[in-house]
Design a protein around this motif. Structure first.
Motif, PDB file in Angstrom:
ATOM      1  N   LYS A  74       1.203  -1.041   0.110  1.00 36.07           N
ATOM      2  CA  LYS A  74       0.147   0.155  -0.282  1.00 36.07           C
ATOM      3  C   LYS A  74       1.062   1.036   0.311  1.00 36.07           C
ATOM      4  O   LYS A  74       2.066   1.455   0.592  1.00 36.07           O
ATOM      5  CB  LYS A  74      -0.787   0.164   1.158  1.00 36.07           C
ATOM      6  CG  LYS A  74      -2.083   0.683   1.010  1.00 36.07           C
ATOM      7  CD  LYS A  74      -3.125   0.642   1.913  1.00 36.07           C
ATOM      8  CE  LYS A  74      -4.514   2.148   2.481  1.00 36.07           C
ATOM      9  NZ  LYS A  74      -4.857   1.042   0.901  1.00 36.07           N
ATOM     10  N   GLU A  87      -1.807   2.247  -7.268  1.00 37.86           N
ATOM     11  CA  GLU A  87      -2.731   2.592  -8.392  1.00 37.86           C
ATOM     12  C   GLU A  87      -1.528   2.582  -9.187  1.00 37.86           C
ATOM     13  O   GLU A  87      -2.486   2.131 -10.431  1.00 37.86           O
ATOM     14  CB  GLU A  87      -3.569   3.043  -8.257  1.00 37.86           C
ATOM     15  CG  GLU A  87      -5.094   3.302  -7.079  1.00 37.86           C
ATOM     16  CD  GLU A  87      -5.783   3.825  -7.249  1.00 37.86           C
ATOM     17  OE1 GLU A  87      -6.868   3.548  -7.731  1.00 37.86           O
ATOM     18  OE2 GLU A  87      -5.649   5.136  -6.708  1.00 37.86           O
ATOM     19  N   HIS A 125      -4.727  -1.208 -12.814  1.00 36.67           N
ATOM     20  CA  HIS A 125      -6.196  -1.980 -12.404  1.00 36.67           C
ATOM     21  C   HIS A 125      -7.166  -1.285 -13.350  1.00 36.67           C
ATOM     22  O   HIS A 125      -7.961  -2.237 -13.993  1.00 36.67           O
ATOM     23  CB  HIS A 125      -6.779  -1.776 -10.987  1.00 36.67           C
ATOM     24  CG  HIS A 125      -7.111  -0.137 -11.082  1.00 36.67           C
ATOM     25  ND1 HIS A 125      -8.157   0.533 -11.040  1.00 36.67           N
ATOM     26  CD2 HIS A 125      -6.708   0.844  -9.984  1.00 36.67           C
ATOM     27  CE1 HIS A 125      -8.371   1.613 -10.729  1.00 36.67           C
ATOM     28  NE2 HIS A 125      -7.500   1.518 -10.162  1.00 36.67           N
ATOM     29  N   HIS A 346      -9.111 -10.110  -7.359  1.00 35.17           N
ATOM     30  CA  HIS A 346      -8.419  -9.487  -7.050  1.00 35.17           C
ATOM     31  C   HIS A 346      -8.789  -8.083  -6.317  1.00 35.17           C
ATOM     32  O   HIS A 346      -7.951  -6.964  -5.391  1.00 35.17           O
ATOM     33  CB  HIS A 346      -8.469  -8.378  -8.067  1.00 35.17           C
ATOM     34  CG  HIS A 346      -9.312  -8.164  -9.225  1.00 35.17           C
ATOM     35  ND1 HIS A 346     -10.295  -8.559  -9.743  1.00 35.17           N
ATOM     36  CD2 HIS A 346     -10.158  -6.813  -9.170  1.00 35.17           C
ATOM     37  CE1 HIS A 346     -11.670  -7.992  -9.958  1.00 35.17           C
ATOM     38  NE2 HIS A 346     -11.523  -6.770  -9.523  1.00 35.17           N
ATOM     39  N   ASP A 347     -10.306  -8.351  -6.137  1.00 40.04           N
ATOM     40  CA  ASP A 347     -10.916  -7.188  -4.656  1.00 40.04           C
ATOM     41  C   ASP A 347     -10.867  -7.813  -3.661  1.00 40.04           C
ATOM     42  O   ASP A 347     -11.160  -7.288  -2.710  1.00 40.04           O
ATOM     43  CB  ASP A 347     -12.013  -6.689  -5.501  1.00 40.04           C
ATOM     44  CG  ASP A 347     -11.670  -5.882  -6.199  1.00 40.04           C
ATOM     45  OD1 ASP A 347     -11.257  -5.090  -6.660  1.00 40.04           O
ATOM     46  OD2 ASP A 347     -12.855  -5.833  -7.325  1.00 40.04           O
ATOM     47  N   ASP A 390      -6.211  -5.529  -0.070  1.00 42.68           N
ATOM     48  CA  ASP A 390      -5.984  -4.387  -1.514  1.00 42.68           C
ATOM     49  C   ASP A 390      -5.013  -3.703  -0.434  1.00 42.68           C
ATOM     50  O   ASP A 390      -4.578  -3.192  -0.098  1.00 42.68           O
ATOM     51  CB  ASP A 390      -6.754  -3.483  -1.464  1.00 42.68           C
ATOM     52  CG  ASP A 390      -6.498  -2.519  -2.845  1.00 42.68           C
ATOM     53  OD1 ASP A 390      -5.988  -3.194  -3.583  1.00 42.68           O
ATOM     54  OD2 ASP A 390      -7.446  -2.144  -3.042  1.00 42.68           O
ATOM     55  N   PRO A 391      -3.269  -3.456  -1.171  1.00 39.09           N
ATOM     56  CA  PRO A 391      -2.883  -4.856  -3.043  1.00 39.09           C
ATOM     57  C   PRO A 391      -2.609  -5.916  -2.904  1.00 39.09           C
ATOM     58  O   PRO A 391      -1.777  -6.693  -3.831  1.00 39.09           O
ATOM     59  CB  PRO A 391      -1.990  -3.185  -3.400  1.00 39.09           C
ATOM     60  CG  PRO A 391      -1.240  -2.719  -2.638  1.00 39.09           C
ATOM     61  CD  PRO A 391      -2.050  -2.583  -1.503  1.00 39.09           C
ATOM     62  N   GLU A 392      -1.835  -6.164  -1.025  1.00 38.48           N
ATOM     63  CA  GLU A 392      -0.986  -7.317  -1.273  1.00 38.48           C
ATOM     64  C   GLU A 392      -1.661  -8.524  -2.522  1.00 38.48           C
ATOM     65  O   GLU A 392      -1.312  -9.190  -2.885  1.00 38.48           O
ATOM     66  CB  GLU A 392      -1.267  -7.588  -0.114  1.00 38.48           C
ATOM     67  CG  GLU A 392      -0.428  -6.747   1.075  1.00 38.48           C
ATOM     68  CD  GLU A 392      -1.109  -5.400   1.320  1.00 38.48           C
ATOM     69  OE1 GLU A 392      -2.255  -5.618   0.987  1.00 38.48           O
ATOM     70  OE2 GLU A 392      -0.298  -4.738   1.162  1.00 38.48           O
ATOM     71  N   GLN A 393      -2.946  -8.951  -2.667  1.00 40.60           N
ATOM     72  CA  GLN A 393      -3.885  -9.854  -3.209  1.00 40.60           C
ATOM     73  C   GLN A 393      -3.653  -9.690  -4.649  1.00 40.60           C
ATOM     74  O   GLN A 393      -4.007 -10.486  -5.547  1.00 40.60           O
ATOM     75  CB  GLN A 393      -5.592 -10.499  -3.094  1.00 40.60           C
ATOM     76  CG  GLN A 393      -6.336  -9.080  -3.372  1.00 40.60           C
ATOM     77  CD  GLN A 393      -6.609  -7.716  -2.668  1.00 40.60           C
ATOM     78  OE1 GLN A 393      -5.586  -7.318  -2.071  1.00 40.60           O
ATOM     79  NE2 GLN A 393      -7.594  -7.230  -2.707  1.00 40.60           N
ATOM     80  N   ARG A 394      -2.831  -8.788  -5.496  1.00 36.87           N
ATOM     81  CA  ARG A 394      -2.489  -8.495  -6.709  1.00 36.87           C
ATOM     82  C   ARG A 394      -1.282  -8.633  -6.969  1.00 36.87           C
ATOM     83  O   ARG A 394      -0.974  -8.295  -7.763  1.00 36.87           O
ATOM     84  CB  ARG A 394      -3.269  -7.395  -6.978  1.00 36.87           C
ATOM     85  CG  ARG A 394      -4.934  -7.060  -6.594  1.00 36.87           C
ATOM     86  CD  ARG A 394      -4.937  -5.085  -6.802  1.00 36.87           C
ATOM     87  NE  ARG A 394      -6.525  -5.094  -6.692  1.00 36.87           N
ATOM     88  CZ  ARG A 394      -7.092  -4.007  -6.920  1.00 36.87           C
ATOM     89  NH1 ARG A 394      -6.296  -2.994  -7.250  1.00 36.87           N
ATOM     90  NH2 ARG A 394      -8.315  -4.318  -6.467  1.00 36.87           N
TER      91      ARG A 394
END
Length: 528
Positions: A74, A87, A125, A346-347, A390-394
């Protein structure tokens, strides 16, 4: 020819037609949308680009190009850009590099490749479109999309894109024109007025000032998005795309979502339109006084919540079973077979982070692949990628883990192969199994031996229970083989519709009927 003869001929033709007519299950099998295995890819983070240096100029500051091994973290809010720094962190993947990994996707057994947004946008994204009709140059071009679709079709797979039509990006030329000039032809494409001057100068989605909402009541906007032949939805379908997943589809309302679905079907009959509907799905999948339903399918968040809650022991199995039965009854099995069953995306937190207990995680995955619907896998979940928010799961795809042969990858392949081998899991109906402590159900078709029984025990204790399988086509004394676990010491047998068996703690038994003929005899000789 006499009337009697004509009647005989007509009866014969009716008989032939009745024999030749495909069953409802055969019809379902012919529709690629039913029970498909869907694999979700974020192009920027799926496969490293081969020509990264040649396109480094596409990531000007304050954008940052990260090394593939780096994990997303983040960042801070950038007032001038009006986005968070994470982002605009990029890893450089593109459609060309994705095409180079289609062998892996095909090898998993995937039927549908679903891409996060690829249209021209400022962020990584891409949910802030600048131009829907253009592909972001970091990813490629419309010709690259056509080539990708052709590659997938050659491998027997389909392509679904992510459509973000509730809002655009603040940097969109259309929005900037509308903001700067009250006489702009795009002024009425957005909600601009003095009531928004203290915030974002326009109505924005969920307070995100980078995401001004589109005025879909404006006829010109509808024509641009879906209503005209050269619209976004229809033109990509002509490029070879097979369907759309629509972001925040619940915000369109049932009438407009239905119009979008019809536009897609007009351009390409049999295409898929699946809505990101976090609401209870029934009203979006059934006619409800309108023809046809609003969407072909939904992302089934209701089923996800029930599934995870029962696995985490927040919901009693019998209650979960009733909830699923109600949802199937209200929504109808046909659209649910097309709807996407997801555990993460992704969310959402990665399933390996949400369920760190491996037994719980594997139980959830078995249910994902055996309940009615189309299992939706988020890239990397098949190798237990971590990411708790978010955003670790991406995070970018870990190809080193794939090459090392992660056990979770083998398990995922086993589940996909299980679905492909058993017709009932792909296109079968749902029926609850009467049980007290287990989440138990059957998937069945018009053929008795297609039946698959699923009995899940999310508790911390082994459970032995007598359950009732209300399938009249299953003959007495039929035995059952476990499709996932090792062969039990004694095979359970059906006794007058009842079955007694043990399900170990935190596990699930997936059973198929087996009747071995005795000297050529079988009670199934006249049963389909």
């Amino acid at each position: 020819m006499s009337l009697k003869v004509w009647a005989g001929v007509a009866a014969a033709w009716v008989g032939v037609a009745a024999i030749a007519a495909p069953s409802v299950y055969e019809q379902r099998e012919q529709d690629w949308r039913n029970g498909a295995v869907v694999y979700q890819v974020w192009v920027d983070r799926f496969a490293p680009a081969a020509n990264l240096e040649a396109k480094r100029h596409l990531y000007p500051a304050p954008k940052r190009l990260r090394a593939w091994h780096e994990l997303p973290t983040k960042g801070e809010f950038l007032p001038q850009a009006k986005v968070w720094s994470h982002e605009i962190d990029f890893w450089g993947g593109d459609i060309a590099s994705l095409r180079g990994k289609l062998g892996y996707v095909q090898g998993l057994g995937v039927d549908v490749l679903y891409l996060n947004p690829i249209h021209l946008a400022y962020t990584n994204h891409k949910y802030d479109a600048l131009d829907y009709q253009a592909v972001s140059p970091e990813y490629g071009t419309r010709d690259d999309v056509k080539a990708l679709a052709a590659d997938l079709h050659g491998r027997g797979m389909k392509l679904v894109l992510d459509g973000v039509f509730n809002h655009m990006g603040r940097n969109s030329p259309k929005f900037q024109s509308a903001l700067a000039d009250a006489r702009s032809p795009y002024r009425d494409w957005f909600y601009i007025g003095p009531q928004f001057e203290k915030t974002a100068q326009a109505r924005v989605w969920w307070g995100a000032i980078n995401l001004p909402e589109l005025n879909l009541e404006n006829r010109a906007v509808r024509k641009h998005v879906f209503a005209a032949r050269d619209s976004v939805i229809r033109s990509y379908l002509r490029d070879g795309v097979d369907g759309w997943r629509l972001d925040t589809a619940f915000e369109f309302g049932t009438t407009m979502l239905g119009q979008m679905t019809q536009a897609a079907h007009t351009e390409k009959p049999g295409s898929l339109l699946v809505g990101e509907i976090v609401n209870y799905p029934a009203g979006w999948l059934t006619a409800q006084g309108r023809q046809p339903p609003a969407a072909d399918a939904v992302m089934n968040f209701t089923l996800r919540r029930v599934l995870l809650d029962v696995v985490e022991r927040k919901l009693k199995p019998a209650t979960a079973q009733r909830m699923i039965s109600r949802m199937v009854a209200d929504s109808g099995i046909e659209p649910l077979l097309k709807s996407w069953t997801l555990l993460d995306n992704h969310d959402l937190p990665r399933i390996a982070s949400r369920l760190p207990d491996e037994r719980q995680r594997r139980l959830a995955q078995v249910l994902q692949f055996t309940l009615p619907g189309s299992p939706n896998l988020w890239q990397g979940s098949e190798i237990d990628t971590l990411g708790d928010g978010d955003p670790e799961q991406r995070a970018p795809m870990r190809w080193d883990v794939v090459e090392a042969g992660h056990p979770a990858l083998s398990f995922t392949r086993q589940l996909i192969a299980l679905r492909k081998a058993h017709r009932a899991l792909r296109v079968g109906d749902w029926r609850p199994i009467e049980a007290d402590q287990l989440l138990a159900f059957e998937r069945h078709t018009d053929r008795a031996m297609d039946t698959v029984l699923v009995l899940a025990n999310p508790s911390a204790q082994d459970l032995t229970e007598t359950v009732m399988v209300a399938n009249s086509a299953l003959m007495n004394a039929t035995g059952f083989q476990d499709l996932l676990g090792p062969p039990p010491a004694e095979r359970p047998h059906l006794d007058a519709g009842l079955l007694r068996l043990t399900v170990p703690a935190g596990s699930v038994r997936v059973l198929r009927p087996v009747f071995e003929p005795v000297s050529g005899y079988t009670p199934y000789k006249r049963t389909p």
